[in-house]
Design a protein around this motif. Structure first.
Motif, PDB file in Angstrom:
ATOM      1  N   VAL A   1      -6.568   0.628  -5.466  1.00  0.00           N
ATOM      2  CA  VAL A   1      -6.016   1.959  -5.215  1.00  0.00           C
ATOM      3  C   VAL A   1      -6.067   2.704  -6.537  1.00  0.00           C
ATOM      4  O   VAL A   1      -5.454   2.281  -7.530  1.00  0.00           O
ATOM      5  CB  VAL A   1      -4.570   1.885  -4.694  1.00  0.00           C
ATOM      6  CG1 VAL A   1      -4.001   3.302  -4.514  1.00  0.00           C
ATOM      7  CG2 VAL A   1      -4.510   1.115  -3.376  1.00  0.00           C
ATOM      8  N   ALA A   2      -6.815   3.822  -6.578  1.00  0.00           N
ATOM      9  CA  ALA A   2      -7.006   4.579  -7.815  1.00  0.00           C
ATOM     10  C   ALA A   2      -6.714   6.042  -7.571  1.00  0.00           C
ATOM     11  O   ALA A   2      -6.819   6.550  -6.443  1.00  0.00           O
ATOM     12  CB  ALA A   2      -8.439   4.400  -8.324  1.00  0.00           C
ATOM     13  N   ASP A   3      -6.332   6.735  -8.637  1.00  0.00           N
ATOM     14  CA  ASP A   3      -6.074   8.183  -8.543  1.00  0.00           C
ATOM     15  C   ASP A   3      -6.751   8.890  -9.709  1.00  0.00           C
ATOM     16  O   ASP A   3      -7.247   8.243 -10.635  1.00  0.00           O
ATOM     17  CB  ASP A   3      -4.564   8.452  -8.536  1.00  0.00           C
ATOM     18  CG  ASP A   3      -3.879   8.019  -9.825  1.00  0.00           C
ATOM     19  OD1 ASP A   3      -4.109   8.661 -10.867  1.00  0.00           O
ATOM     20  OD2 ASP A   3      -3.115   7.030  -9.788  1.00  0.00           O
ATOM     21  N   ASP A   4      -6.770  10.208  -9.662  1.00  0.00           N
ATOM     22  CA  ASP A   4      -7.416  11.000 -10.704  1.00  0.00           C
ATOM     23  C   ASP A   4      -6.401  11.679 -11.611  1.00  0.00           C
ATOM     24  O   ASP A   4      -6.691  12.700 -12.245  1.00  0.00           O
ATOM     25  CB  ASP A   4      -8.336  12.046 -10.079  1.00  0.00           C
ATOM     26  CG  ASP A   4      -7.565  13.049  -9.216  1.00  0.00           C
ATOM     27  OD1 ASP A   4      -6.345  12.847  -9.000  1.00  0.00           O
ATOM     28  OD2 ASP A   4      -8.180  14.036  -8.772  1.00  0.00           O
ATOM     29  N   GLY A   5      -5.193  11.112 -11.661  1.00  0.00           N
ATOM     30  CA  GLY A   5      -4.146  11.704 -12.474  1.00  0.00           C
ATOM     31  C   GLY A   5      -4.301  11.389 -13.956  1.00  0.00           C
ATOM     32  O   GLY A   5      -5.337  10.892 -14.411  1.00  0.00           O
ATOM     33  N   PRO A   6      -3.258  11.648 -14.748  1.00  0.00           N
ATOM     34  CA  PRO A   6      -3.325  11.424 -16.198  1.00  0.00           C
ATOM     35  C   PRO A   6      -3.312   9.959 -16.591  1.00  0.00           C
ATOM     36  O   PRO A   6      -3.548   9.636 -17.761  1.00  0.00           O
ATOM     37  CB  PRO A   6      -2.073  12.152 -16.721  1.00  0.00           C
ATOM     38  CG  PRO A   6      -1.123  12.126 -15.563  1.00  0.00           C
ATOM     39  CD  PRO A   6      -1.972  12.252 -14.335  1.00  0.00           C
ATOM     40  N   GLY A   7      -3.046   9.066 -15.669  1.00  0.00           N
ATOM     41  CA  GLY A   7      -2.995   7.649 -15.993  1.00  0.00           C
ATOM     42  C   GLY A   7      -1.637   7.233 -16.528  1.00  0.00           C
ATOM     43  O   GLY A   7      -0.684   8.013 -16.561  1.00  0.00           O
ATOM     44  N   ILE A   8      -1.559   5.974 -16.972  1.00  0.00           N
ATOM     45  CA  ILE A   8      -0.301   5.401 -17.469  1.00  0.00           C
ATOM     46  C   ILE A   8      -0.402   5.258 -18.982  1.00  0.00           C
ATOM     47  O   ILE A   8      -1.384   4.710 -19.499  1.00  0.00           O
ATOM     48  CB  ILE A   8      -0.017   4.036 -16.816  1.00  0.00           C
ATOM     49  CG1 ILE A   8       0.119   4.222 -15.292  1.00  0.00           C
ATOM     50  CG2 ILE A   8       1.252   3.414 -17.376  1.00  0.00           C
ATOM     51  CD1 ILE A   8       0.268   2.918 -14.541  1.00  0.00           C
TER      52      ILE A   8
ATOM     53  N   LEU B   1       0.821  -1.209   0.000  1.00  0.00           N
ATOM     54  CA  LEU B   1       0.000   0.000   0.000  1.00  0.00           C
ATOM     55  C   LEU B   1       0.856   1.260   0.000  1.00  0.00           C
ATOM     56  O   LEU B   1       0.490   2.276  -0.625  1.00  0.00           O
ATOM     57  CB  LEU B   1      -0.929  -0.013   1.220  1.00  0.00           C
ATOM     58  CG  LEU B   1      -2.090  -1.005   1.165  1.00  0.00           C
ATOM     59  CD1 LEU B   1      -2.857  -0.999   2.475  1.00  0.00           C
ATOM     60  CD2 LEU B   1      -3.026  -0.694  -0.004  1.00  0.00           C
ATOM     61  N   TRP B   2       1.983   1.229   0.695  1.00  0.00           N
ATOM     62  CA  TRP B   2       2.850   2.403   0.727  1.00  0.00           C
ATOM     63  C   TRP B   2       3.352   2.741  -0.684  1.00  0.00           C
ATOM     64  O   TRP B   2       3.388   3.904  -1.083  1.00  0.00           O
ATOM     65  CB  TRP B   2       4.032   2.154   1.667  1.00  0.00           C
ATOM     66  CG  TRP B   2       4.723   3.426   2.075  1.00  0.00           C
ATOM     67  CD1 TRP B   2       5.696   4.093   1.397  1.00  0.00           C
ATOM     68  CD2 TRP B   2       4.466   4.194   3.247  1.00  0.00           C
ATOM     69  NE1 TRP B   2       6.069   5.223   2.066  1.00  0.00           N
ATOM     70  CE2 TRP B   2       5.341   5.318   3.212  1.00  0.00           C
ATOM     71  CE3 TRP B   2       3.598   4.036   4.316  1.00  0.00           C
ATOM     72  CZ2 TRP B   2       5.360   6.270   4.211  1.00  0.00           C
ATOM     73  CZ3 TRP B   2       3.619   4.990   5.325  1.00  0.00           C
ATOM     74  CH2 TRP B   2       4.480   6.091   5.266  1.00  0.00           C
ATOM     75  N   ASN B   3       3.695   1.707  -1.457  1.00  0.00           N
ATOM     76  CA  ASN B   3       4.139   1.937  -2.829  1.00  0.00           C
ATOM     77  C   ASN B   3       2.997   2.432  -3.704  1.00  0.00           C
ATOM     78  O   ASN B   3       3.142   3.401  -4.458  1.00  0.00           O
ATOM     79  CB  ASN B   3       4.697   0.640  -3.431  1.00  0.00           C
ATOM     80  CG  ASN B   3       6.137   0.396  -3.035  1.00  0.00           C
ATOM     81  OD1 ASN B   3       6.989   1.274  -3.200  1.00  0.00           O
ATOM     82  ND2 ASN B   3       6.414  -0.778  -2.515  1.00  0.00           N
ATOM     83  N   LEU B   4       1.828   1.761  -3.627  1.00  0.00           N
ATOM     84  CA  LEU B   4       0.707   2.116  -4.492  1.00  0.00           C
ATOM     85  C   LEU B   4       0.155   3.496  -4.159  1.00  0.00           C
ATOM     86  O   LEU B   4      -0.082   4.322  -5.054  1.00  0.00           O
ATOM     87  CB  LEU B   4      -0.394   1.056  -4.379  1.00  0.00           C
ATOM     88  CG  LEU B   4      -0.038  -0.353  -4.859  1.00  0.00           C
ATOM     89  CD1 LEU B   4      -1.236  -1.279  -4.690  1.00  0.00           C
ATOM     90  CD2 LEU B   4       0.417  -0.355  -6.302  1.00  0.00           C
ATOM     91  N   VAL B   5      -0.076   3.746  -2.861  1.00  0.00           N
ATOM     92  CA  VAL B   5      -0.641   5.029  -2.461  1.00  0.00           C
ATOM     93  C   VAL B   5       0.372   6.158  -2.704  1.00  0.00           C
ATOM     94  O   VAL B   5       0.007   7.273  -3.111  1.00  0.00           O
ATOM     95  CB  VAL B   5      -1.091   4.988  -0.988  1.00  0.00           C
ATOM     96  CG1 VAL B   5      -1.578   6.360  -0.528  1.00  0.00           C
ATOM     97  CG2 VAL B   5      -2.196   3.957  -0.802  1.00  0.00           C
ATOM     98  N   GLY B   6       1.660   5.883  -2.464  1.00  0.00           N
ATOM     99  CA  GLY B   6       2.674   6.904  -2.728  1.00  0.00           C
ATOM    100  C   GLY B   6       2.732   7.277  -4.200  1.00  0.00           C
ATOM    101  O   GLY B   6       2.813   8.463  -4.560  1.00  0.00           O
TER     102      GLY B   6
END
Length: 514
Positions: free
Chosen positions: A449-456, A415-420
């Motif tokens: 674990v999801a984010d609202d960034g530009p993606g990959i 989680l530390w890697n994914l959330v970071g």
């Protein structure tokens, strides 16, 4: 399936009953034409009718069920000998030829009889024939020579015993053939199952490159449908060309690219037995490459882990010296250099920690972690380390009843890697990073674990789990690789979900209980 002794004797007994039925019919229909019953026509007819009735009554399956097979056989043989002896007496005695029929009856009894009962049948027939000839001699009728009758009686014993031994031999051979047939069928079934489940593709082609057999993996590797009886040139032209090349140059193994799947394959050709068939093995080069990479990484992990232990001791001294220098009054340039030393020492320490984590993947101790409480504790620690800049950025939606089977330390590091990573690539607004969990119908649990960034980027999606691959200037390139290794060490899986409109979404799938 192995048959019992009764089932093995059932078929010979049916044929013997058919012979008896035909014989009784001949007595009734053509007995007078064969000059039988001349001495006592009434007794002959009565004995023939009794013989027919006994055959019909004892031939039903209910008779076997009520009496048992051994008793039924004994009763039928006794009826044969008794009534044939009476018919012989009514037809002129020994010279009527009935003793030949007794020999046939005793031969049949030897085939279906058991143990010493066969000798009893021969003894009973001997006594019956001798008594009939003695009665005829005492009554002053035309009796046969007792020496001739005695030789025939000796034949009774010989025929009965030989038939018994032949029956035993036949039953033993039949049982052996049945067992070997069952073993062969099991072996064929096992071989077929092994071929079906092989990771390599297997094909058998005959003369003219005609497809005879194949397994599902061959279809998957070639990326084209296969059908038995179809020519290889029509369904897999590239493989057909390699086969022709093998015949022309004598090359038994080489590589090719499958036209249908686009995969690079290692192809091996072997002769299939004594026929002209060719056995073709197809191996996935990507799988071979992954196996080689795993071996290399395992060796690299052991090497780097031993080096990392040696690095940490002087690194700790460098970090401590930088802290002591920072406490003294220095110029701005010196303070900047001290910060550079400290930052790079921390970076090296993180790299050493990541490398050492590779060596701890086999030390997993999964436990059923209450997921909601664990995530809340993790977020408190993550926000404490990140300060006010991450407060409210990461939110969680975890049902309170869910549990997740994983080593506590390993899940924290994943989680530390994914959330970071999600925090670094997100917009940084409230709820920009989401941690969600749900349960599947088959008992597994999904943690995302999801984010609202530009993606990959699509071009990078296949490389993000490779070791030492990173797009971050200060990253080690081991975070996601180690996270997936730790997940697999706990019987879980970590994957990148397909792009669905924005941001990156990673999914951990595991069990609820260890």
């Amino acid at each position: 399936m192995q048959l019992s002794g009764g089932e093995q004797r059932a078929e010979p007994l049916r044929y013997l009953n058919l012979f008896r039925l035909i014989l009784a019919g001949v007595f009734l229909v053509a007995g007078r034409l064969l000059q039988l019953g001349a001495d006592s026509p009434v007794v002959f007819v009565a004995a023939s009718f009794a013989y027919m009735a006994a055959i019909l009554i004892l031939g039903f399956r209910d008779a076997e069920r009520l009496l048992g097979l051994d008793r039924l056989v004994s009763l039928q043989v006794v009826v044969d000998i008794t009534l044939l002896t009476i018919i012989m007496w009514a037809s002129g005695g020994y010279r009527s030829g009935i003793p030949i029929l007794l020999l046939v009856a005793l031969a049949g009894a030897g085939l279906v009889g058991q143990g010493r009962m066969v000798l009893f049948y021969a003894a009973y027939a001997t006594v019956a024939v001798l008594l009939e000839n003695a009665y005829r001699w005492l009554a002053g009728r035309d009796a046969a020579d007792f020496v001739t009758v005695g030789i025939t009686c000796i034949g009774f014993f010989a025929i009965a015993q030989v038939a018994r031994l032949l029956a035993q031999r036949a039953l033993a051979n039949e049982d052996l053939a049945r067992r070997r047939g069952a073993d062969l069928a099991n072996q064929l079934r096992l071989n077929r199952q092994i071929i079906q489940d092989m990771q390599d593709g297997v094909l058998v082609v005959g003369e003219g490159a005609e497809v005879h057999q194949f397994n599902p993996q061959a279809i998957a590797l070639l990326g084209t449908p296969l059908r038995e009886g179809e020519r290889l040139h029509d369904c897999a032209p590239a493989l057909a060309r390699e086969l022709a090349r093998k015949d022309a140059l004598g090359v038994s193994a080489h590589s090719m690219r499958a036209e249908g799947s686009g995969k690079m394959l290692l192809v091996r050709f072997l002769p299939a037995g004594e026929a002209d068939d060719t056995l073709i093995y197809l191996e996935d080069f990507d799988r071979i490459h992954r196996q080689i990479q795993q071996v290399k990484l395992a060796a690299l992990g052991r090497l780097t882990a031993s080096i990392a232990h040696e690095i940490r001791n002087p690194l700790a001294s460098v970090s401590q010296a930088a802290e002591l220098l920072a406490d003294e009054k220095r110029s701005e340039m010196q303070a900047r250099l001290i910060r550079i030393i400290g930052n790079n020492a921390q970076r090296i320490d993180r790299l050493v920690g990541d490398v050492l984590a590779l060596g701890r993947r086999d030390e997993a101790l999964p436990e059923a972690l209450p997921l909601e409480a664990f995530i809340d504790e993790f977020l408190d620690e993550f926000q404490l380390a990140g300060g006010a800049a991450v407060e409210g950025v990461v939110v969680s939606q975890v049902p309170p009843t869910l549990s997740f089977a994983m080593d506590r330390t390993h899940l924290r590091q994943i989680l530390w890697n994914l959330v970071g990573n999600a925090r670094r690539h997100s917009s940084g607004g409230q709820g920009a990073v989401r941690i969600q969990a749900s349960a599947l119908d088959d008992g597994r649990v999904i943690l995302e674990v999801a984010d609202d960034g530009p993606g990959i980027a699509e071009a990078l999606r296949g490389q993000i789990f490779e070791p030492f691959f990173t797009t971050h200037s200060k990253g080690t390139g081991l975070g996601l690789y180690i996270a997936r290794e730790l997940a697999e060490a706990n019987g879980a899986s970590l994957e990148l979900c397909p792009a669905d409109g924005g941001g990156a979404r990673f999914r951990i799938t595991g069990r609820a209980k260890p």
